[in-house]
Write a protein that holds these residues in place. Structure first.
Motif, PDB file in Angstrom:
ATOM      1  N   GLU A 246      -7.925 -56.912  38.517  1.00 16.81           N
ATOM      2  CA  GLU A 246      -8.233 -55.482  38.572  1.00 16.81           C
ATOM      3  C   GLU A 246      -9.441 -55.126  37.705  1.00 16.81           C
ATOM      4  O   GLU A 246     -10.314 -54.355  38.112  1.00 16.81           O
ATOM      5  N   LEU A 247      -9.529 -55.718  36.529  1.00 19.35           N
ATOM      6  CA  LEU A 247     -10.632 -55.411  35.615  1.00 19.35           C
ATOM      7  C   LEU A 247     -11.978 -55.882  36.153  1.00 19.35           C
ATOM      8  O   LEU A 247     -12.991 -55.200  35.968  1.00 19.35           O
ATOM      9  N   PHE A 248     -11.962 -57.003  36.831  1.00 14.19           N
ATOM     10  CA  PHE A 248     -13.241 -57.630  37.150  1.00 14.19           C
ATOM     11  C   PHE A 248     -13.594 -57.692  38.642  1.00 14.19           C
ATOM     12  O   PHE A 248     -14.690 -58.108  38.997  1.00 14.19           O
ATOM     13  N   THR A 249     -12.675 -57.276  39.522  1.00 12.10           N
ATOM     14  CA  THR A 249     -13.022 -57.283  40.955  1.00 12.10           C
ATOM     15  C   THR A 249     -12.713 -55.958  41.660  1.00 12.10           C
ATOM     16  O   THR A 249     -13.133 -55.748  42.795  1.00 12.10           O
ATOM     17  N   ASN A 250     -11.935 -55.075  41.025  1.00 11.60           N
ATOM     18  CA  ASN A 250     -11.610 -53.760  41.620  1.00 11.60           C
ATOM     19  C   ASN A 250     -10.934 -53.878  42.978  1.00 11.60           C
ATOM     20  O   ASN A 250     -11.174 -53.087  43.886  1.00 11.60           O
ATOM     21  N   GLU A 251     -10.061 -54.854  43.095  1.00 13.13           N
ATOM     22  CA  GLU A 251      -9.392 -55.109  44.368  1.00 13.13           C
ATOM     23  C   GLU A 251      -8.520 -53.941  44.811  1.00 13.13           C
ATOM     24  O   GLU A 251      -8.491 -53.574  45.996  1.00 13.13           O
ATOM     25  N   ALA A 252      -7.804 -53.319  43.872  1.00 13.90           N
ATOM     26  CA  ALA A 252      -6.913 -52.209  44.214  1.00 13.90           C
ATOM     27  C   ALA A 252      -7.681 -51.061  44.834  1.00 13.90           C
ATOM     28  O   ALA A 252      -7.279 -50.494  45.860  1.00 13.90           O
ATOM     29  N   THR A 253      -8.795 -50.708  44.210  1.00 17.52           N
ATOM     30  CA  THR A 253      -9.597 -49.589  44.716  1.00 17.52           C
ATOM     31  C   THR A 253     -10.062 -49.845  46.140  1.00 17.52           C
ATOM     32  O   THR A 253      -9.957 -48.974  47.014  1.00 17.52           O
ATOM     33  N   THR A 254     -10.556 -51.042  46.384  1.00 14.59           N
ATOM     34  CA  THR A 254     -11.064 -51.392  47.715  1.00 14.59           C
ATOM     35  C   THR A 254      -9.979 -51.268  48.771  1.00 14.59           C
ATOM     36  O   THR A 254     -10.183 -50.664  49.835  1.00 14.59           O
ATOM     37  N   GLU A 255      -8.805 -51.834  48.502  1.00 18.28           N
ATOM     38  CA  GLU A 255      -7.728 -51.835  49.485  1.00 18.28           C
ATOM     39  C   GLU A 255      -7.141 -50.448  49.704  1.00 18.28           C
ATOM     40  O   GLU A 255      -6.862 -50.051  50.841  1.00 18.28           O
ATOM     41  N   VAL A 256      -6.949 -49.694  48.622  1.00  6.76           N
ATOM     42  CA  VAL A 256      -6.366 -48.358  48.771  1.00  6.76           C
ATOM     43  C   VAL A 256      -7.336 -47.425  49.484  1.00  6.76           C
ATOM     44  O   VAL A 256      -6.923 -46.590  50.302  1.00  6.76           O
ATOM     45  N   GLU A 257      -8.612 -47.560  49.214  1.00  8.37           N
ATOM     46  CA  GLU A 257      -9.592 -46.723  49.909  1.00  8.37           C
ATOM     47  C   GLU A 257      -9.616 -47.022  51.410  1.00  8.37           C
ATOM     48  O   GLU A 257      -9.788 -46.110  52.230  1.00  8.37           O
ATOM     49  N   LYS A 258      -9.431 -48.285  51.771  1.00  8.59           N
ATOM     50  CA  LYS A 258      -9.335 -48.636  53.198  1.00  8.59           C
ATOM     51  C   LYS A 258      -8.135 -47.943  53.836  1.00  8.59           C
ATOM     52  O   LYS A 258      -8.218 -47.384  54.939  1.00  8.59           O
ATOM     53  N   THR A 259      -7.006 -48.004  53.146  1.00  9.48           N
ATOM     54  CA  THR A 259      -5.798 -47.357  53.664  1.00  9.48           C
ATOM     55  C   THR A 259      -5.987 -45.850  53.748  1.00  9.48           C
ATOM     56  O   THR A 259      -5.598 -45.221  54.746  1.00  9.48           O
ATOM     57  N   ASN A 260      -6.578 -45.263  52.718  1.00  6.16           N
ATOM     58  CA  ASN A 260      -6.804 -43.813  52.722  1.00  6.16           C
ATOM     59  C   ASN A 260      -7.674 -43.392  53.905  1.00  6.16           C
ATOM     60  O   ASN A 260      -7.436 -42.352  54.530  1.00  6.16           O
ATOM     61  N   ALA A 261      -8.680 -44.208  54.202  1.00  8.25           N
ATOM     62  CA  ALA A 261      -9.560 -43.904  55.340  1.00  8.25           C
ATOM     63  C   ALA A 261      -8.770 -43.944  56.656  1.00  8.25           C
ATOM     64  O   ALA A 261      -8.974 -43.097  57.539  1.00  8.25           O
ATOM     65  N   LYS A 262      -7.867 -44.904  56.784  1.00  8.71           N
ATOM     66  CA  LYS A 262      -7.043 -44.997  57.995  1.00  8.71           C
ATOM     67  C   LYS A 262      -6.100 -43.794  58.112  1.00  8.71           C
ATOM     68  O   LYS A 262      -5.880 -43.275  59.206  1.00  8.71           O
ATOM     69  N   ILE A 263      -5.556 -43.373  56.970  1.00 10.79           N
ATOM     70  CA  ILE A 263      -4.661 -42.206  56.977  1.00 10.79           C
ATOM     71  C   ILE A 263      -5.427 -40.961  57.414  1.00 10.79           C
ATOM     72  O   ILE A 263      -4.962 -40.182  58.251  1.00 10.79           O
ATOM     73  N   ASN A 264      -6.613 -40.788  56.846  1.00 14.12           N
ATOM     74  CA  ASN A 264      -7.422 -39.609  57.184  1.00 14.12           C
ATOM     75  C   ASN A 264      -7.889 -39.615  58.637  1.00 14.12           C
ATOM     76  O   ASN A 264      -8.181 -38.560  59.207  1.00 14.12           O
TER      77      ASN A 264
END
Length: 536
Positions: A246-264
């Motif tokens: 999480e500190l060095f690759t920001n994996e959570a942000t990338t994946e959650v933003e993808k999901t958020n885009a699909k929801i929207n």
């Protein structure tokens, strides 16, 4: 009781996303792993068995036993502590903030749902053990959300300065809160029990974590509830690989933003996103401090402080002191599922909404996504209140309506004249349809004149209906006042009782029979809003 179960959709208090999830709407299937059915739990158990390391179980058991060393436990709790050592034991988890004196009623509903589900699962899968676990959210720092509870019409508030994780906050100053609250309780045997519970929890413990553990343990130890403080070095050591990612690759942000885009992008849906990720979904945690970690260029800064790290030093800090890193709302669920042999998370609508944004992130992390179950919701009604409902000729489910609509429905129901002019509107529109046809055959410009007359006539009927309704409401004022007074009592401040009232208000009157009733009636898989009669 006229009606004791109400579909969540008919209450008006649950979001479209949660309602569609409960209805297993095809459009939201990508947001969850398995729907909460007894059959699906069998598959979930098999998957968790394959992905939960025995080393994690050993560390978990050692940590919990250390936290319980000074607590006297019931036979049920002792059994669950022992069972946690076994590979065929799984947890069902709920989480909650460290609200003063449990906060709103739904604290009880969460935990009772969790305990009752464990009983159901044990009956369905007798070869396995299931432990109900309460995850204390003691790393939160929103003190203003937890420093009060409501007792009848009074707000009991703990005024003090705060900073850092709420679990570390000293209980100093709660003596005054106790004195004020105790005066409101009276001197009955049940009042004395509440006074003793508050006093022993908050005046005999040094911080909010210890006080909350004692309080929850006192209420639910006999039912075998296990209480976990996950802010421990040994547990967070298990989570270092995920925190490093999480500190060095920001994996959570990338994946959650993808999901958020699909929801929207869902056609015909307008779901509100519960949470949005940050670049780094971890806080830095020290005594009196819980602040965001922010990356600028090649350095990592702790927000609102002078603390900064290079990447190398931050990695060293994480490896040597993992307890100084605290997951935010996006990242905490993953931490939970890494350290627990968990098969189900039970939460409220808001909680499940943000969990539903995380499935893709869990898949990317290689951690099984748990079954998500909406906690039970209930409305507690006294015998006198139900008798009043009957005399007023209304059902419990009528009280879920907005007050203006409730008043209108009751007025129309009781009126000896018809104040619904729908049939007149229909008749008028039919007449104007004939006029439109006549206008087309003569001069098309007449159509605008016909439309103007139609609007004028319909508006006139609307005004007449409103005046008739207003007049009838004045005539039935006494009856309507009794209806709204009852609704205001059961739905304080226009909100669900469970989100406002504290258990002490009901315990003062009904004592232990309150918990007995809730354990008897709350079926975690029923998935309907239940109205419960409190019997004298």
């Amino acid at each position: 009781m006229p009606k004791d179960c109400i579909p969540y959709r008919d209450t008006g208090y649950f979001t479209d996303l949660i309602l569609d999830y409960l209805n297993q709407d095809k459009s939201v299937e990508f947001l969850y792993h398995r729907f909460p059915t007894l059959e699906n739990f069998g598959v979930q158990i098999q998957e968790k068995t394959k992905h939960y390391p025995n080393q994690n179980r050993k560390v978990l058991v050692e940590t919990i036993n250390k936290q319980y060393k000074n607590l006297k436990v019931s036979e049920a709790t002792a059994t669950h502590l022992k069972n946690l050592e076994k590979l065929n034991t799984f947890t069902v988890t709920t989480g909650h903030q460290l609200n003063l004196f449990t906060g709103p009623l739904y604290f009880l509903y969460k935990i009772i749902s969790t305990i009752n589900l464990c009983k159901k699962l044990k009956k369905e899968y007798p070869e396995n053990n299931f432990v109900p676990l309460y995850w204390m959210a003691n790393e939160d720092h929103d003190f203003d959300e937890i420093n009060f509870f409501n007792f009848k019409d009074k707000k009991v508030v703990w005024e003090r300065n705060s900073g850092g994780a709420v679990g570390e906050i000293s209980t100093e100053g709660l003596e005054n809160v106790y004195e004020s609250f105790a005066k409101s309780l009276g001197s009955s045997p049940k009042a004395q029990k509440l006074k003793t519970l508050f006093k022993e929890a908050y005046l005999n413990h040094n911080n909010l974590t210890e006080a909350t553990r004692f309080l929850a343990h006192s209420l639910f130890d006999v039912y075998g509830l296990i209480i976990l403080d996950a802010n421990e070095h040994a547990l967070k050591q298990l989570f270092v690989p995920q925190m490093k990612t999480e500190l060095f690759t920001n994996e959570a942000t990338t994946e959650v933003e993808k999901t958020n885009a699909k929801i929207n992008a869902l056609a015909g849906k307008n779901y509100k996103l519960q949470v949005n990720p940050r670049e780094i979904n971890l806080f830095y945690l020290r005594e009196g401090l819980r602040e965001r970690i922010i990356k600028k260029n090649d350095l990592y800064f702790i927000n609102n402080t002078q603390i900064q790290f290079s990447e190398t030093k931050l990695q060293s800090e994480l490896e040597n002191h993992p307890e100084r890193f605290s997951p935010n709302v996006i990242f905490r669920p993953l931490y939970q599922e890494v350290i627990l042999p968990n098969v189900c998370y039970i939460g409220g609508g808001g909680e499940l909404a943000y969990w539903l944004q995380l499935k893709s992130f869990f898949e990317k992390s290689g951690v099984p996504f748990p079954v998500l179950l909406l906690r039970n919701s209930a409305l507690l009604c006294t015998q006198k209140q139900l008798e009043k409902l009957e005399k007023l000729s209304i059902d419990v489910d009528d009280l879920f309506l907005p007050q203006h609509k409730l008043e209108t429905n009751v007025t129309k129901q009781l009126s000896n004249i018809s104040i619904d002019l729908s049939s007149q509107r229909k008749h008028l529109r039919n007449q104007f349809n004939e006029l439109y046809e006549l206008a087309k055959k003569t001069d098309p410009t007449f159509e605008k004149m016909v439309a103007a007359q139609e609007t004028k006539q319909i508006n006139g009927l609307d005004r007449l209906e409103k005046r008739l309704l207003k007049a009838q409401k004045r005539k039935l004022e006494d009856h309507l006042n009794r209806v709204t007074l009852l609704q205001n009592k059961l739905f304080p401040n226009g909100s669900l009782q469970e989100r406002t009232a504290n258990f002490s208000e009901f315990y003062l009157e009904y004592g232990d029979s309150l918990l007995e009733l809730l354990f008897e009636k709350l079926d975690p898989l029923q998935q309907e809003f239940i109205c419960l009669e409190l019997k004298d």
